[in-house]
Motif scaffolding. Structure first.
Motif, PDB file in Angstrom:
ATOM      1  N   GLY A  10       0.821  -1.208   0.000  1.00 48.14           N
ATOM      2  CA  GLY A  10       0.000   0.000   0.000  1.00 48.14           C
ATOM      3  C   GLY A  10       0.855   1.258   0.000  1.00 48.14           C
ATOM      4  N   GLY A  11       1.938   1.224   0.757  1.00 50.07           N
ATOM      5  CA  GLY A  11       2.858   2.356   0.769  1.00 50.07           C
ATOM      6  C   GLY A  11       3.533   2.557  -0.577  1.00 50.07           C
ATOM      7  N   MET A  12       3.858   1.451  -1.246  1.00 52.91           N
ATOM      8  CA  MET A  12       4.467   1.550  -2.572  1.00 52.91           C
ATOM      9  C   MET A  12       3.483   2.128  -3.584  1.00 52.91           C
ATOM     10  N   ARG A  13       2.234   1.702  -3.510  1.00 53.51           N
ATOM     11  CA  ARG A  13       1.215   2.242  -4.421  1.00 53.51           C
ATOM     12  C   ARG A  13       1.005   3.737  -4.187  1.00 53.51           C
ATOM     13  N   GLN A  16       3.961   5.609  -5.591  1.00 56.09           N
ATOM     14  CA  GLN A  16       3.885   5.638  -7.054  1.00 56.09           C
ATOM     15  C   GLN A  16       2.887   6.696  -7.507  1.00 56.09           C
ATOM     16  N   ARG A  17       1.760   6.741  -6.841  1.00 56.00           N
ATOM     17  CA  ARG A  17       0.754   7.752  -7.179  1.00 56.00           C
ATOM     18  C   ARG A  17       1.310   9.156  -6.950  1.00 56.00           C
ATOM     19  N   GLY A  18       2.084   9.340  -5.880  1.00 52.66           N
ATOM     20  CA  GLY A  18       2.692  10.643  -5.606  1.00 52.66           C
ATOM     21  C   GLY A  18       3.673  11.067  -6.683  1.00 52.66           C
ATOM     22  N   VAL A  19       4.472  10.134  -7.183  1.00 52.82           N
ATOM     23  CA  VAL A  19       5.409  10.445  -8.265  1.00 52.82           C
ATOM     24  C   VAL A  19       4.639  10.818  -9.530  1.00 52.82           C
ATOM     25  N   ARG A  41      -3.621  11.335   1.354  1.00 51.94           N
ATOM     26  CA  ARG A  41      -3.403  10.008   1.934  1.00 51.94           C
ATOM     27  C   ARG A  41      -4.301   9.813   3.150  1.00 51.94           C
ATOM     28  N   SER A  42      -4.751   8.587   3.312  1.00 54.94           N
ATOM     29  CA  SER A  42      -5.538   8.245   4.497  1.00 54.94           C
ATOM     30  C   SER A  42      -5.193   6.819   4.896  1.00 54.94           C
ATOM     31  N   THR A  43      -5.373   6.524   6.157  1.00 51.74           N
ATOM     32  CA  THR A  43      -5.082   5.177   6.644  1.00 51.74           C
ATOM     33  C   THR A  43      -6.255   4.258   6.322  1.00 51.74           C
ATOM     34  N   THR A  44      -5.945   2.986   6.212  1.00 52.87           N
ATOM     35  CA  THR A  44      -6.982   1.992   5.967  1.00 52.87           C
ATOM     36  C   THR A  44      -7.208   1.193   7.239  1.00 52.87           C
ATOM     37  N   ALA A  45      -8.305   0.485   7.279  1.00 53.44           N
ATOM     38  CA  ALA A  45      -8.636  -0.301   8.465  1.00 53.44           C
ATOM     39  C   ALA A  45      -7.611  -1.403   8.721  1.00 53.44           C
ATOM     40  N   GLU A  46      -6.972  -1.878   7.652  1.00 53.88           N
ATOM     41  CA  GLU A  46      -5.982  -2.950   7.785  1.00 53.88           C
ATOM     42  C   GLU A  46      -4.625  -2.441   8.262  1.00 53.88           C
ATOM     43  N   GLY A  47      -4.457  -1.123   8.352  1.00 52.87           N
ATOM     44  CA  GLY A  47      -3.202  -0.557   8.824  1.00 52.87           C
ATOM     45  C   GLY A  47      -2.312  -0.003   7.739  1.00 52.87           C
ATOM     46  N   GLY A  48      -2.771   0.017   6.510  1.00 51.29           N
ATOM     47  CA  GLY A  48      -1.973   0.541   5.409  1.00 51.29           C
ATOM     48  C   GLY A  48      -2.333   1.978   5.108  1.00 51.29           C
ATOM     49  N   VAL A  49      -2.007   2.383   3.915  1.00 48.71           N
ATOM     50  CA  VAL A  49      -2.298   3.741   3.473  1.00 48.71           C
ATOM     51  C   VAL A  49      -2.983   3.683   2.114  1.00 48.71           C
ATOM     52  N   GLN A  50      -3.881   4.619   1.903  1.00 52.33           N
ATOM     53  CA  GLN A  50      -4.581   4.737   0.635  1.00 52.33           C
ATOM     54  C   GLN A  50      -4.344   6.147   0.114  1.00 52.33           C
ATOM     55  N   ALA A  79      11.936   2.496   0.533  1.00 54.85           N
ATOM     56  CA  ALA A  79      11.843   2.026   1.915  1.00 54.85           C
ATOM     57  C   ALA A  79      10.823   0.894   2.038  1.00 54.85           C
ATOM     58  N   ASN A  80       9.688   1.040   1.379  1.00 56.43           N
ATOM     59  CA  ASN A  80       8.678  -0.022   1.412  1.00 56.43           C
ATOM     60  C   ASN A  80       9.159  -1.274   0.695  1.00 56.43           C
ATOM     61  N   ALA A  81       9.908  -1.107  -0.384  1.00 53.73           N
ATOM     62  CA  ALA A  81      10.474  -2.266  -1.081  1.00 53.73           C
ATOM     63  C   ALA A  81      11.467  -2.998  -0.176  1.00 53.73           C
TER      64      ALA A  81
END
Length: 99
Positions: A10-13, A16-19, A41-50, A79-81
């Protein structure tokens, strides 16, 4: 997929969207009617980022900020990779010990 892997992906996605958004803004800086974009950006219920893309007001100092944001997004992606690689290595080590 486990939580660590999902969070890192999710962080990588989001990175990528930011770039992509920064590239869009820099490429269209000289276009008079171009829409300036920003990433929310917002957090997701699973603990990731959207990451969601929206429009924002024009800013004459924006190209410099966009270039810096793109660099920060590249670092966040890397960093996420790294987290994914380490998770894979740890899982491999655990399986080796169990075998």
């Amino acid at each position: 997929m486990n939580d660590v892997m999902g969070t890192a992906l999710g962080g990588m996605r989001a990175a990528q969207r930011g770039v992509q958004v920064a590239a869009h803004n820099v490429a269209n800086v000289a276009t008079p009617d171009a829409t300036r974009l920003q990433v929310q950006r917002s957090t997701t219920a699973e603990g990731g980022v959207q990451a969601e893309v929206g429009t924002t007001t024009p800013d004459p100092m924006a190209p410099l900020g966009d270039l810096l944001a793109a660099k920060a997004e590249v670092l966040a992606f890397a960093a996420n990779a790294t987290v994914i690689r380490r998770q894979d290595q740890l899982l491999g080590s655990l399986l080796d010990r169990q075998a």
